[in-house]
Design a protein around this motif. Structure first.
Motif, PDB file in Angstrom:
ATOM      1  N   LYS A   1      -4.175   3.448  -1.648  1.00 39.59           N
ATOM      2  CA  LYS A   1      -4.783   2.214  -2.138  1.00 39.59           C
ATOM      3  C   LYS A   1      -3.940   1.035  -1.670  1.00 39.59           C
ATOM      4  O   LYS A   1      -2.764   1.195  -1.326  1.00 39.59           O
ATOM      5  N   SER A   2      -4.559  -0.133  -1.678  1.00 43.99           N
ATOM      6  CA  SER A   2      -3.836  -1.358  -1.327  1.00 43.99           C
ATOM      7  C   SER A   2      -4.014  -2.386  -2.434  1.00 43.99           C
ATOM      8  O   SER A   2      -5.065  -2.442  -3.083  1.00 43.99           O
ATOM      9  N   TRP A   3      -2.974  -3.201  -2.623  1.00 46.54           N
ATOM     10  CA  TRP A   3      -2.991  -4.183  -3.702  1.00 46.54           C
ATOM     11  C   TRP A   3      -2.499  -5.533  -3.201  1.00 46.54           C
ATOM     12  O   TRP A   3      -1.826  -5.626  -2.174  1.00 46.54           O
TER      13      TRP A   3
ATOM     14  N   GLU B   1      -6.303  -4.564  -6.985  1.00 47.60           N
ATOM     15  CA  GLU B   1      -6.560  -3.696  -5.845  1.00 47.60           C
ATOM     16  C   GLU B   1      -7.487  -4.441  -4.889  1.00 47.60           C
ATOM     17  O   GLU B   1      -8.388  -5.165  -5.322  1.00 47.60           O
TER      18      GLU B   1
ATOM     19  N   SER C   1      -0.657   4.009   1.103  1.00 42.75           N
ATOM     20  CA  SER C   1      -1.535   4.695   2.054  1.00 42.75           C
ATOM     21  C   SER C   1      -2.802   5.261   1.404  1.00 42.75           C
ATOM     22  O   SER C   1      -3.714   5.711   2.103  1.00 42.75           O
TER      23      SER C   1
ATOM     24  N   ILE D   1      -1.976  -1.047   5.177  1.00 48.99           N
ATOM     25  CA  ILE D   1      -2.635  -1.846   4.147  1.00 48.99           C
ATOM     26  C   ILE D   1      -4.137  -1.952   4.426  1.00 48.99           C
ATOM     27  O   ILE D   1      -4.967  -1.793   3.526  1.00 48.99           O
TER      28      ILE D   1
ATOM     29  N   ALA E   1      -5.875   1.682   3.980  1.00 49.23           N
ATOM     30  CA  ALA E   1      -6.030   2.076   2.581  1.00 49.23           C
ATOM     31  C   ALA E   1      -7.044   1.199   1.853  1.00 49.23           C
ATOM     32  O   ALA E   1      -7.589   1.599   0.821  1.00 49.23           O
ATOM     33  N   ALA E   2      -7.319   0.009   2.408  1.00 50.60           N
ATOM     34  CA  ALA E   2      -8.313  -0.884   1.807  1.00 50.60           C
ATOM     35  C   ALA E   2      -9.714  -0.598   2.331  1.00 50.60           C
ATOM     36  O   ALA E   2     -10.687  -1.252   1.913  1.00 50.60           O
TER      37      ALA E   2
ATOM     38  N   SER F   1       0.827  -1.207   0.000  1.00 49.91           N
ATOM     39  CA  SER F   1       0.000   0.000   0.000  1.00 49.91           C
ATOM     40  C   SER F   1       0.860   1.257   0.000  1.00 49.91           C
ATOM     41  O   SER F   1       1.940   1.283   0.601  1.00 49.91           O
TER      42      SER F   1
END
Length: 249
Positions: free
Chosen positions: A130-132, A142, A128, A213, A216-217, A126
């Motif tokens: 978005k998270s992948w 994502e 901060s 993570i 951001a999710a 992440s």
């Protein structure tokens, strides 16, 4: 920056797996807090530490396997926070539930987080915002938290909390999933679990990457008093976290 750190986590993870499949470890002993440490922890630390110095020579590094004078590092506002192997007990049990954690802290807040699962070659990361999730260095998507009528509660496989039973009695319907290391954060971030209650002690390197993570999710990480975990290092609490709860909403 994030791409470099992702590759660094993979490099450390690949080295860890060589030792994981070896016939025996070079050494294993217990720290003062009765947690195990192996040559795999120390060698992964060296790999990450040396490469971080090349990537960002002016940013200090705090690692679980480092030795520090708390008075000297108390003033760090920006620093790398790493756990070379989060879940050494799981590493020793050979169940695959261990991770490499790397996070960048700025003003007491994680702003970048990478968690790599060497056994399954799964990477969570992440910036901060978005998270992948990436599998085997190719497939990438994502990730987002997800709510459920019957929430999955993830709890530690090796660190039972005495307060946990009282907490669970307050929930009406739920499923329990026991799993090691920072994988608990990752499962919430990708929508496979909804609650991670933690009452016992953790250290800041156990939670920093997972916190950013999850956040951001779309989830949240809060102490039992409703505050965010603070990553400003102080001499009073050493590297300890207070209890916390990770939620999908």
């Amino acid at each position: 920056m994030l791409k470099h750190i992702c590759q660094l986590a993979r490099d450390a993870g690949n080295h860890i797996m060589k030792l994981y499949f070896s016939k025996k470890l070079t050494y294993k002993f217990y720290k003062l807090d009765n947690t195990p440490v192996t040559n795999a922890d120390h060698e992964a630390h060296e790999i990450i530490y040396k490469k971080l110095l090349l990537i960002t020579p002016n940013i200090p590094i705090v690692s679980e396997e480092g030795f520090y004078n708390l008075k000297m590092i108390k003033g760090y506002k920006t620093y790398w926070l790493i756990d070379p192997i989060d879940g050494t007990k799981e590493f020793l049990k050979k169940n695959g539930e261990f991770t490499v954690n790397i996070s960048l802290i700025k003003n007491g807040k994680p702003t970048l987080g990478v968690i790599y699962v060497p056994f399954s070659k799964v990477l969570y990361y992440s910036d901060s915002k978005k998270s992948w999730k990436s599998i085997n260095n190719s497939y990438e998507k994502e990730i987002h938290v997800s709510n459920s009528k019957i929430p999955v509660v993830v709890i530690s496989r090796s660190h039972p909390d005495v307060e946990l039973n009282s907490y669970l009695k307050k929930l009406k319907n739920y499923k329990i999933l026991k799993i090691g290391s920072s994988l608990k954060f990752c499962l919430i971030a990708e929508g496979k679990a909804q609650i991670y209650p933690r009452f016992g002690n953790t250290n800041i390197w156990d939670t920093a990457a997972g916190s950013v993570i999850v956040s951001a999710a779309g989830g949240q990480v809060r102490t039992w008093k409703g505050k965010k975990l603070n990553y400003l290092i102080s001499t009073s609490n050493s590297f300890k976290n207070s209890g916390f709860c990770v939620l999908s909403s």
